[in-house]
Design an enzyme around this catalytic site. Sequence first.
Site, PDB file in Angstrom:
ATOM      1  N   GLU A 187      -3.168  13.533  -2.147  1.00 20.70           N
ATOM      2  CA  GLU A 187      -2.813  11.856  -1.310  1.00 20.70           C
ATOM      3  C   GLU A 187      -3.578  11.066  -1.713  1.00 20.70           C
ATOM      4  OE1 GLU A 187      -1.763  14.680   2.474  1.00 20.70           O
ATOM      5  OE2 GLU A 187      -2.936  13.267   3.079  1.00 20.70           O
TER       6      GLU A 187
ATOM      7  N   HIS B  54     -14.446  -2.137   3.912  1.00 25.03           N
ATOM      8  CA  HIS B  54     -14.412  -1.617   2.832  1.00 25.03           C
ATOM      9  C   HIS B  54     -15.013  -0.541   1.947  1.00 25.03           C
ATOM     10  CE1 HIS B  54     -10.960  -4.182   2.083  1.00 25.03           C
ATOM     11  NE2 HIS B  54     -11.659  -5.345   2.922  1.00 25.03           N
TER      12      HIS B  54
END
Lengths: 291, 390
Positions: free
Chosen positions: A209, A247
Amino acid sequence: MSILVNKDTKVIVQGFTGKEGTFHAEQCLAYGTKIVGGVTPNKGGQTHLGQPVFNTVKEAVATTGATVSMIFVPPAFVSDAVMEAADAGIELAVIITEGAPVRDMQEAKSYATKKDMLTIGPNCPGIITAEECKIGIMPGAVFKKGNVGLISKSGTLTYEGANQVCNEGFGITTAVGIGGDPIIGLSYKDLLPLFEADPETEAIVMIGEIGGDLEIQAAAFIKDNITKPVVAFIAGQSAPAGKRMGHAGAIISGSAGTAAEKMAALEAVGVHVVISPADIGKKVAEVLGKK
Amino acid sequence: MNVHEYQAKQIFAKYGVPVPKGYIATTVEEAVENAKKLGGKVWVVKAQIHAGGRGLGGGVKVATSLEKVEEFAKEILGMTLVTHQTGPEGKLVSKIYIEEGADIAEELYLGVVLDRAKEMPVIMASTEGGMAIEDVAANTPEKIIKVAVDPAIGFKGFHGRELAFGLGLPKEEIGKFIKFAAALYQVYMENDAEMIEINPLVKTGAGEFIALDGKMGFDDSALGRHPDIEAMRDLSEEDADEREASEYGLSYIALDGEIGCMVNGAGLAMGTMDTINYMGGTPANFLDVGGKANAETVAKGFEIILKNPNVKAIFVNIFGGIVRCDRIANGILEATKLVDVRVPVVVRLDGTNAAEAAVILKNAGIANVIAATDLGDGAKKAVAAAKGEL
């Protein structure tokens, strides 16, 4: 042959008498898994599903000789249960529970490693050796015996992949759902060498994934260590970039964890990457047919 | 779950992480009052939304008079702020933070996040504060110092020294910085944070370290043991449909395509979207019905999917493990009674109780419901249905 578990594996269930534990333990017993008892504190001495219930894992292990524990306790108690299993000398804990806090899993995994206990999950479908031993929540009927090993982050894609492989006339040696949480037990690079060493496994399906970099690590491992053909699918090619606040996560792994990046890394080391999960079975047939 | 900057700073302050003084305001009058309360000659008016890049989007302004505070408050309150993290639709600003101005000598970066590979929190520090840290990581990775902390031993002096000396701080500032980093690590651990970012962390002219900005995200699975954090949840920052879905145990994310998707499991849900794309269609949403789907949740799923006017077909793709297909089939029947299902529904049910489910659907004989045999077949039919070719 198979990896990690087989028809002789003795399994106990932590969270045995709860609703989920009961339902799935029953299914596992019906599949043929040697469930030899379970643990529910304060219910020791009772019999449940025809098996003895113990107050502690230590007692259960001493009495039954179990080496594997399947864990169904509620999320807040998962780390305690995993560490209890490790402390009692369990060799492999299969953690099905979804929603365990990351900090708890960090602590539990760290202790399990110290005690040489392997873990699978959390938040995963478990492990199944086809037609021998099912330790988890997967629909057993899908997994026919065969020569393909399967490793997947996603539960339902495990079933999807196995079903396609079986529909093509092949079957599964062992399938492992490793889960997709931030902290997990056995990963691709831990399981790939087991399949490489298993004489019955002739091909490996790897389902990944987006997010994290386990698939990238797996690609690096495959390059030098795996000779058997690997078929891979990475879910989330069409997922839009999340609206995240920071991030920091992506920076740590040195990669953004996109599907494109993972697919390229796997392709570069000779893995047969499919774009659509509907092609997993066909690709396995093609690869094994070529042999 | 994420919180606003002012909330992150409230948490920082509790642990002794130095932050500038500030007050939150929802009106222009309140903003001016806050500035008066703070005193001084310089104030910063900051839009409070859950997204980075606020300064570049015009959501952060430095005021040198009370008139300017008023002017900026008028400008920012009620504006739709667009940044690289909000998407083109932007976010409405309904709260502003009025903060005392800081005497900035240097801008640093400090963050804490889980390193999945090391399975430990890692503290990251950089001299390149005030810049997008992802750019620093891409262009000058050597300027980011990473120190992993094993929670079994906790934050020790050597962790702090590695960070402080790595940043090249002068002798007299080493101790102060280590104390700052130690406190931030404590904030991270004790609150089950998923990530903390301070960018910039400023060094003032007087050589003090202050968190000028603050971002925090939390592990949703641990919120149960942090009612104080959960109380900080700002529902207006969350998508209404996504929130409604989550109340029913559904995980929903709207996308801009035409094919509504209802799938069990996040992996298969993404795989279904990928297959639709591969077949030449576009997914209208991500929807994971989870492991406890029943008739009610499925009906709810249809309702949410169909709120989107772009939806031209729905693809129900279920591989039953825990989820039993007969329940999904009943859910589809229920949905057709409760909701006006105006588009074709392609249904693929496999796994646990799939045979029973097929019987239920067949006996119901609903027009609009198209059976599919597998994932590929289902995706193909859904794409054709959306194009009106079925």
